[in-house]
Write a protein that holds these residues in place. Sequence first.
Motif, PDB file in Angstrom:
ATOM      1  N   ASP A 187       0.848  -1.199  -0.027  1.00  8.49           N
ATOM      2  CA  ASP A 187       0.096  -0.007  -0.053  1.00  8.49           C
ATOM      3  C   ASP A 187       0.993   1.276  -0.031  1.00  8.49           C
ATOM      4  N   ALA A 188       0.255   2.278  -0.586  1.00 10.84           N
ATOM      5  CA  ALA A 188       1.113   3.633  -0.385  1.00 10.84           C
ATOM      6  C   ALA A 188       0.964   3.958   0.956  1.00 10.84           C
ATOM      7  N   ALA A 189       2.152   4.821   1.385  1.00 12.85           N
ATOM      8  CA  ALA A 189       2.308   5.147   2.935  1.00 12.85           C
ATOM      9  C   ALA A 189       0.974   5.743   3.217  1.00 12.85           C
ATOM     10  N   LEU A 190       0.233   6.698   2.494  1.00 15.29           N
ATOM     11  CA  LEU A 190      -1.000   7.251   3.102  1.00 15.29           C
ATOM     12  C   LEU A 190      -2.070   6.242   3.223  1.00 15.29           C
ATOM     13  N   ILE A 191      -2.198   5.374   2.511  1.00  9.96           N
ATOM     14  CA  ILE A 191      -3.145   4.361   2.555  1.00  9.96           C
ATOM     15  C   ILE A 191      -2.836   3.675   4.077  1.00  9.96           C
ATOM     16  N   LYS A 192      -1.834   3.265   4.391  1.00 13.92           N
ATOM     17  CA  LYS A 192      -1.474   2.718   5.522  1.00 13.92           C
ATOM     18  C   LYS A 192      -1.752   3.609   6.626  1.00 13.92           C
ATOM     19  N   ARG A 243       4.792  18.213   2.368  1.00 13.64           N
ATOM     20  CA  ARG A 243       3.870  18.129   3.827  1.00 13.64           C
ATOM     21  C   ARG A 243       3.402  16.609   3.814  1.00 13.64           C
ATOM     22  N   LEU A 244       2.884  16.069   2.824  1.00 13.90           N
ATOM     23  CA  LEU A 244       2.223  14.798   2.941  1.00 13.90           C
ATOM     24  C   LEU A 244       3.302  13.660   2.021  1.00 13.90           C
ATOM     25  N   SER A 245       3.297  12.534   2.332  1.00 14.45           N
ATOM     26  CA  SER A 245       4.072  11.399   1.674  1.00 14.45           C
ATOM     27  C   SER A 245       3.498  11.369   0.347  1.00 14.45           C
ATOM     28  N   ARG A 246       4.527  11.172  -0.570  1.00 14.50           N
ATOM     29  CA  ARG A 246       4.123  10.731  -1.986  1.00 14.50           C
ATOM     30  C   ARG A 246       4.594   9.267  -2.295  1.00 14.50           C
ATOM     31  N   LYS A 247       5.140   8.602  -1.305  1.00 13.43           N
ATOM     32  CA  LYS A 247       5.509   7.322  -1.313  1.00 13.43           C
ATOM     33  C   LYS A 247       4.433   6.355  -1.724  1.00 13.43           C
ATOM     34  N   GLY A 248       4.742   5.638  -2.696  1.00 11.75           N
ATOM     35  CA  GLY A 248       3.728   4.666  -3.197  1.00 11.75           C
ATOM     36  C   GLY A 248       2.663   5.184  -4.156  1.00 11.75           C
TER      37      GLY A 248
END
Length: 578
Positions: free
Chosen positions: A166-171, A259-264
């Motif tokens: 999952d993308a970081a924000l989904i986690k 400000r927010l992660s784009r990882k994934g």
Amino acid sequence: MENIKRQQVLGFTGGVLFVILINNFWRWKKKQNVLKKIKSKSVECKRAFDYVVEQLKKGNLSEDEVSQIVQLSFNDLHQQLQDGTLKAVTVLQAYQAFALKANERLNAITEPLVTAMDIAEKLDKQTGKKGLLHGIPVSVKESFDIKSLDTTAGISHFIGKPRPDDAALIKVLKDEGAIPFVRTNIPQTMMIYECSNPIYKETLNPYDLTKTPGGSTGGESALLGAKASIIGYGSDIGGSIRVPSHFCGCYGLKTTLERLSRKGTLSLSKGQMQVSGTVGPMARDLDGLIMAFKVLLTDLHFELDPSIPPIKFRDEIYNSKQSLKIGYYVTDGYTPAVPSCRRAVMLTKKALEAMGHTVVEFKPPRMVYAYTKLYLGTVMGDKGKNYTSKLKGDIIDPTIWKLMLPSKLPNFILRMMSWLYPILTKDKVFGDILKARMGINSVHDWFNHALKIQAYKEEFLSAWRREDLDAVICPPFAMAAPPLGKVADVISAGNYSMIYNLLNYPGGVLPVTKVTADDVNDLDNYPTNTRTLKLVKQFSMKSEGLPVGVQCVCLPFNEELVLRLMREAENGLNKLQD
């Protein structure tokens, strides 16, 4: 001798025809492979739809029960999930049923997430403290990685390449009790304010099925505008959250980079760092937007992506009572806002003044230069090769053909067109747009280009500081939603949003009004001295009833102030209506 020559000519001709035949055969073969991949993806998505439909049959929720749940505001839904009045499974089923019904009309969902029910059932069995988004169904743009699913951006190249995690924000969302329940549609390449691709087809605007919902976060905006989701998440490199929010009457927030992660998350522009896409929340109401942003700023988020500054939500900024000085403008010097969008800004100005704030006219410096030379010069610095390379052999969606064409033309033709077009149309700016599509020639030129961007950032900040501004309000786009497939003809109308990607300022959009008959009649006075302006006017003639939003902008890493300004504007608008 003549026979020998004839045989040579015939042999050469036959060889050429053979090469053409082989070339056409391989093109046909590649197309068949692409169609086969798309068909397999369609079957996979249909299987997910069918699975959810079968699950819903077991739920036995009535239409009235579904309607009652989806009509709840975010705060009411949140409270009832927190106190146990509503169960996560019940809420999920209501939103699944309503979203699938809306999807029949809009085609906003790429695929429902079959894991959603398992998450809901576990939440209902959970004891102890609940997460901030406990039981809230969340829709997500298809560009966010979901474990075991493809992330395609509407490009067949990415089909059959399921993501490992999952993308970081989904986690983070799952950790706070949210239930990702659908993924939403995007335009092919995610580089235009449309929402159509050969894999998932075209998404329509819930207010008018002949209009675009915008892009690239178009499926999200359509679903939220139809009240079939309550909060969602998208990405924005040139207005991709803000413009769809404006077109579909919902709320959106473009955050400051990092400000927010784009990882994934998938982006076809990550190779250059001068103008980078950011991620952010969207919502049906402002309370939902605020929570959708606030909930992400957790220790887990900062642990998953250490490149993100560990800045928690700053309540002292959001709750401040200090009066603000706010600038406003309704023209970028090339594509002035149509009457409805101008009226929305002036209504917001009046509302903010009613709340005790000072609102003054602001003239951003050299916006046309910023758009043509800097923004376009950056995102097209490689002449579009980064994303067009992923389209090799693919079926090209009609909505992006006009954007792709300059990438396929030799620079000497583009240079000639950039010289001839202004002479024929008296539109010098469009000539500069064509020049920007020629790309940047060398690393040395790229370094100089970066210096020009930095100089402009300093110039813009100086203009902001001269006026002693806390924030700015302006249109997100020069007009309400254009007809389907026509955005490429009026792409410059998005400069109101693009500039804040160049500057890396956070910006939010809130719905303010709808296009009225008077707005349409006032188009008689709208300028038509360029082809773009003529088309903006033409596309706005049948826009009555479409939503119109206003953009609120602050300096970098001041998302809390953006949200406060949006709250102040909404409260002021409500006050004016009382």
